[in-house]
Design an enzyme around this catalytic site. Structure first.
Site, PDB file in Angstrom:
ATOM      1  N   CYS A 135       0.835  -1.206   0.000  1.00  0.00           N
ATOM      2  CA  CYS A 135       0.000   0.000   0.000  1.00  0.00           C
ATOM      3  C   CYS A 135       0.867   1.252   0.000  1.00  0.00           C
ATOM      4  CB  CYS A 135      -0.916  -0.022   1.226  1.00  0.00           C
ATOM      5  SG  CYS A 135      -1.956   1.446   1.348  1.00  0.00           S
ATOM      6  N   CYS A 138      -0.425   4.159   2.245  1.00  0.00           N
ATOM      7  CA  CYS A 138      -0.256   3.887   3.677  1.00  0.00           C
ATOM      8  C   CYS A 138       1.217   4.048   4.080  1.00  0.00           C
ATOM      9  CB  CYS A 138      -0.651   2.445   4.031  1.00  0.00           C
ATOM     10  SG  CYS A 138      -2.180   1.865   3.326  1.00  0.00           S
ATOM     11  N   ASP A 139       2.120   3.422   3.321  1.00  0.00           N
ATOM     12  CA  ASP A 139       3.509   3.301   3.775  1.00  0.00           C
ATOM     13  C   ASP A 139       4.498   4.186   3.021  1.00  0.00           C
ATOM     14  OD1 ASP A 139       2.729   1.398   5.628  1.00  0.00           O
ATOM     15  OD2 ASP A 139       2.912  -0.235   4.203  1.00  0.00           O
TER      16      ASP A 139
END
Ligand code: NAP
Length: 306
Positions: A135, A138-139
């Site tokens: 992701c 997200c990261d």
């Protein structure tokens, strides 16, 4: 378990299912969430959830899910741990066969999610959350100005490589063929991006690192030659696998995701679908939660015959 009845049955306790449980129970529907194992779905993989509006500073996905479960329970939603085997529609009721007996319901929500297709190579599982990610939104921010590799040649890999190129000077996009699967316009954007270096005909064979990613071993599919490419992060976008084993009744798109209308209703009246298993362009916790709210709202209207 004796035969049980609920107005609204939700299968899957991730962000979509938990939001629907809260909205359903709050609308005074007898509501139960069915889960075979732990609640939370893919959210549990997130260490620092920093892009969910109103949740600041960041919490872990686990912490968010814990609060969502409490919130749904506070409105009266029930949680049953069991395995669903099949769903059938009989007249106006759904019959859900589980390993613990049969449950009937007026409306059912499928919120069973999707799983990222893994490469299945050494180091991938061991270094997940330590530089291996599925992701980018997200990261990605954890790898600002770091060395980043992206694996895959579809729309997701190309889109996410573009997103990641805003965070660092060089993104290596590694694809196993010499032609992208992505739509032409998406692939062209990547090819024109000076911050993205494309490595065609390379397949990943191993991710190295102790406690964090240090390098990836790539094999040239034509020559068989292996190179060690140093990197801080490996973002893997090799497709998703929607969890549709229980969605036999509903229409799917070409990629196998469940098709719904804007109220999250499937091709079967009273059968709703929300979250990552649904056919849609953007899969995030917040979009799953929004799906869940729409689905519960529409299910309530359906159940009350409006
Ligand atoms: P996808 O289209 O199935 O592409 C997966 C990519 O991963 C392919 O390039 C495939 O290579 C590669 N791959 C698969 N297994 C691999 C392995 N073991 N090792 C190395 N490479 C591997 O998946 P996606 O990109 O996640 O897209 C899924 C769906 O969502 C598609 O319908 C897509 O159009 C849609 N989507 C759309 C957008 C958009 O419209 N902007 C954005 C994201 C997703 P091969 O090409 O060689 O098979």
């Amino acid at each position: 378990m004796a035969e049980q009845y609920y107005d609204f049955i939700i299968i899957g306790g991730g962000a979509a299912g938990l939001t629907a449980a809260q909205y359903g129970a709050r609308a005074n529907l007898s509501t139960a969430v069915l889960e075979s194992a732990s609640k939370g779905g893919q959210s549990l993989l997130i260490n620092d959830l920093e892009n969910y509006p109103g949740v600041f500073p960041a919490v872990s996905g686990y912490e968010l899910i814990e609060v969502m479960v409490k919130q749904a329970k506070s409105f009266g939603a029930e949680f049953l741990t069991l395995t669903v085997k099949s769903i059938e529609k009989k007249d106006s009721l759904f019959e859900i066969t589980t390993n613990k007996g049969v449950i009937t319901a007026k409306a059912v929500l499928l919120a069973t999610g999707a799983k990222h297709r893994h490469l299945g190579i050494e180091g991938e599982t061991e270094l997940a959350g330590k530089g291996v990610s599925y992701c980018a939104s997200c990261d990605g921010p954890f790898f600002r100005n770091k060395r980043i590799c992206v694996i895959g040649g579809g729309d997701a890999a190309c889109d996410e490589a573009t997103f990641l190129s805003n965070l660092t000077d060089k993104v290596y996009l590694i694809h196993r063929r010499d032609k992208f699967r992505a739509q032409a316009a998406v692939a062209e954007r990547v090819m024109k991006n000076p911050k993205i270096e494309i490595m065609f005909n390379k397949t990943p064979v191993k991710i190295n690192g102790t406690n964090k990613v240090e390098s990836i071993v790539l094999k040239d599919v034509n020559t068989g030659e292996e190179i060690v490419h140093e990197t801080d992060a490996v973002f893997i976008f090799t497709g998703m696998i929607p969890q549709t084993a229980l969605a036999d009744l509903a229409e799917k798109d070409e990629a196998g995701y469940v098709v719904t209308d804007e109220n999250m209703e499937t091709s079967v009246k009273g059968l709703f679908c929300a979250g990552d298993v649904r056919s849609k362009p953007f899969r995030q916790i917040i979009t799953a939660a929004a799906d869940g709210a729409y689905a519960a709202h529409a299910a309530e209207k359906y159940i009350r015959g409006e």
